[in-house]
Design an enzyme around this catalytic site. Structure first.
Site, PDB file in Angstrom:
ATOM      1  N   GLU A 160       7.685  -0.222  -1.054  1.00  0.00           N
ATOM      2  CA  GLU A 160       8.186  -0.635  -1.947  1.00  0.00           C
ATOM      3  C   GLU A 160       7.971   0.669  -3.950  1.00  0.00           C
ATOM      4  O   GLU A 160       6.660   0.535  -3.841  1.00  0.00           O
ATOM      5  CB  GLU A 160       7.340  -1.826  -2.370  1.00  0.00           C
ATOM      6  CG  GLU A 160       7.576  -3.081  -3.275  1.00  0.00           C
ATOM      7  CD  GLU A 160       6.431  -4.287  -3.992  1.00  0.00           C
ATOM      8  OE1 GLU A 160       6.106  -4.485  -2.684  1.00  0.00           O
ATOM      9  OE2 GLU A 160       5.684  -4.605  -4.955  1.00  0.00           O
ATOM     10  N   GLU A 165       6.562  -4.496 -14.264  1.00  0.00           N
ATOM     11  CA  GLU A 165       6.252  -5.336 -13.566  1.00  0.00           C
ATOM     12  C   GLU A 165       4.393  -5.802 -14.255  1.00  0.00           C
ATOM     13  O   GLU A 165       3.728  -5.564 -15.119  1.00  0.00           O
ATOM     14  CB  GLU A 165       5.716  -5.174 -11.362  1.00  0.00           C
ATOM     15  CG  GLU A 165       4.815  -7.055 -11.518  1.00  0.00           C
ATOM     16  CD  GLU A 165       4.268  -6.007 -10.202  1.00  0.00           C
ATOM     17  OE1 GLU A 165       3.966  -5.106  -9.686  1.00  0.00           O
ATOM     18  OE2 GLU A 165       3.890  -7.295  -9.303  1.00  0.00           O
TER      19      GLU A 165
END
Ligand SMILES: *[C@@H]1O[C@H](CO)[C@@H](O)[C@H](O)[C@H]1NC(C)=O
Ligand SMILES: *[C@@H]1O[C@H](CO)[C@@H](O)[C@H](O)[C@H]1NC(C)=O
Length: 342
Positions: A160, A165
Site C-alpha cells: 500500500e 492522507e
C-alpha cells in the site's frame, strides 16, 4: 568417552585455534562490512525515460474507475455508494477539465453512515510515474481522505502506498506512507524534504502505522488548496518510491509538456529508497484509490479528532448531524496521468 588431550598438545592446538579464530573473526568482520556497506548504500536513481500509458481526465475521468460499495473495512461512519447512486446524488461529477468526489453535504441525519465515495482504478500497476493534478484536497472535522495505491484483495502482500492522507482539518501536512508485509523498512540515507516518522513499513509493527513521512503544513488542506492546489508526482521503481509536491505556480515545464523527467526535479517530499526494502516484491498489482472516509480508525482517534483539532463531541454524532460541515470535503482533480518506463 573421548580421551583428554595432553597439556602440551592442547597448548599447541589452543594457539592454532586462536589463530584460526582470529582469522575467522577477521574474515567475518570483513564480510559483514562489505555486506553492510552493500545493504546500506543509497540506490541509484538513474534517469528513466517515461512514456504516457493512461490518462484519466475530463468527462471520462471516472470511466475506468470502479466504485467500491462494500462496508468500510476501517469501521468508518460512512456509506460508500455505487456508481449510479454517486451520479444521482452528484457525489462524483466532471467538467471538461476537472473531476470531483465529494461527501454528501445535505442529508440531515443519516443512520449508519454518511454517503461518500471510494473509487478504484480498474487498471493495475507494478511501477511507473504517476502525475496527480489536484485542485482541491478535502478537509473538515471527521474526514479521513486519502489518495493511495493498493491491491485490496491481496493486502498487505502487494503493498500500500499512501500518496496523500490526512484527517479532520488536515492543516498539519500530508502524511505519506508505505504499508507492507515483513521485511521492508526505511533507514540509512534518504533524500527528502519531509520528516520521517516511523521506519518499519510492516503492517504488523506499531499498530500498522507504516513507515510514514510528514510533509510541511501547506502540503495538504487549506494551505495546499489556496494557490489552486498543484501536482503530486509518485514514482515507483526498483530503486525506490519517491513523492514530489509542486504548488500550482511551480509545476515543472516537463510535466506541463507531457515529458516528465524526475531526474531534473528538486528533492522529493518523500523518499522510500530500496536500501532495506525490495520494492519490486513488496509492491505490485496496485489500483489507484481515491476516497473520503468519515471517522473510522484514523480520524476518530481522540488524539486526532479531539486533541489535535478540537472537533466537537463524538465523531459519528458530529458527522451525522452536521451536513454543512462537508462543504469542503471534496477532492477535485485536474486529471491523472500514468507514465511507464520506455
Ligand atoms: C454537482 O457537483 C459539482 C461539483 O461539486 C457542482 O459544480 C455542480 O453544480 C453540481 N451539480 C448539481 C446539479 O448540483
Ligand atoms: C478492467 O480490467 C480488465 C482486466 O484488465 C479488463 O478485462 C476490463 O475490460 C476492464 N474494464 C474496464 C471497464 O475498463
Amino acid at each position: 568417552m573421548k580421551q583428554r588431550s595432553s597439556p602440551r598438545w592442547s597448548l599447541c592446538k589452543a594457539t592454532a585455534s586462536l589463530e584460526l579464530v582470529a582469522s575467522t573473526v577477521f574474515l567475518a568482520v570483513l564480510f559483514n562490512f562489505i555486506q553492510g556497506a552493500k545493504a546500506q548504500s543509497y540506490p541509484n536513481y538513474s534517469p528513466v525515460r517515461y512514456q504516457l500509458l493512461h490518462t484519466y481526465e475530463g468527462p471520462s475521468f471516472f470511466d475506468q474507475f470502479n466504485y467500491y460499495s462494500d462496508d468500510d473495512p476501517t469501521k468508518g461512519f460512512v456509506t460508500y455508494v455505487n456508481k449510479n447512486t454517486a451520479h444521482a446524488l452528484n457525489l462524483t461529477s466532471t467538467t471538461s477539465t476537472t473531476a470531483t468526489l465529494r461527501v454528501d453535504a445535505s442529508t440531515p441525519s443519516p443512520s449508519g453512515g454518511r454517503n461518500s465515495v471510494r473509487v478504484e482504478s480498474n487498471n493495475t500497476y507494478d511501477s511507473g510515474l504517476f502525475i496527480f493534478d489536484i485542485v482541491h484536497t478535502p478537509y473538515g472535522c471527521g474526514t479521513w481522505p486519502a489518495l493511495w495505491l493498493t491491491d485490496g484483495a491481496n493486502w498487505p502482500k502487494n503493498g500500500e502506498i499512501d500518496v496523500l492522507e490526512s484527517h479532520n482539518h488536515g492543516s498539519h501536512g500530508n502524511e505519506m506512507s508505505l504499508h507492507t508485509t515483513p521485511g521492508c523498512s526505511m533507514g540509512g540515507e534518504r533524500r527528502q524534504v519531509g520528516s520521517a516518522v516511523e521506519s518499519n513499513c510492516d503492517v504488523g509493527v506499531g499498530g500498522n502505522a507504516g513507515c510514514a513521512v510528514m510533509g510541511y503544513r501547506s502540503t495538504y488542506g487549506v494551505g495546499f488548496n489556496a494557490g489552486g492546489g498543484g501536482v503530486y508526482s509518485l514514482e515507483i521503481r526498483d530503486a525506490g518510491i519517491r513523492i514530489w509536491n509542486f504548488p500550482r505556480s511551480s509545476i515543472p515545464a516537463d510535466i506541463h509538456n507531457g515529458s516528465p523527467d524526475p531526474s531534473t526535479w528538486n528533492t522529493p517530499l518523500a523518499d522510500f529508497p530500496s536500501t532495506n526494502c525490495d520494492i519490486a516484491s513488496h509492491f505490485r498489482n496496485l489500483n489507484i484509490v481515491a476516497n473520503i472516509d468519515l471517522c473510522g480508525e484514523f480520524a476518530a482517534m481522540s488524539s486526532h479528532y479531539t486533541q489535535m483539532y478540537s472537533c466537537p463531541g463524538s465523531c459519528s454524532d458530529f458527522v451525522a448531524n452536521n451536513p454543512s460541515n462537508f462543504a469542503d470535503a471534496y477532492w477535485e482533480f485536474g486529471g491523472i496521468r500514468v507514465y511507464r518506463a520506455s
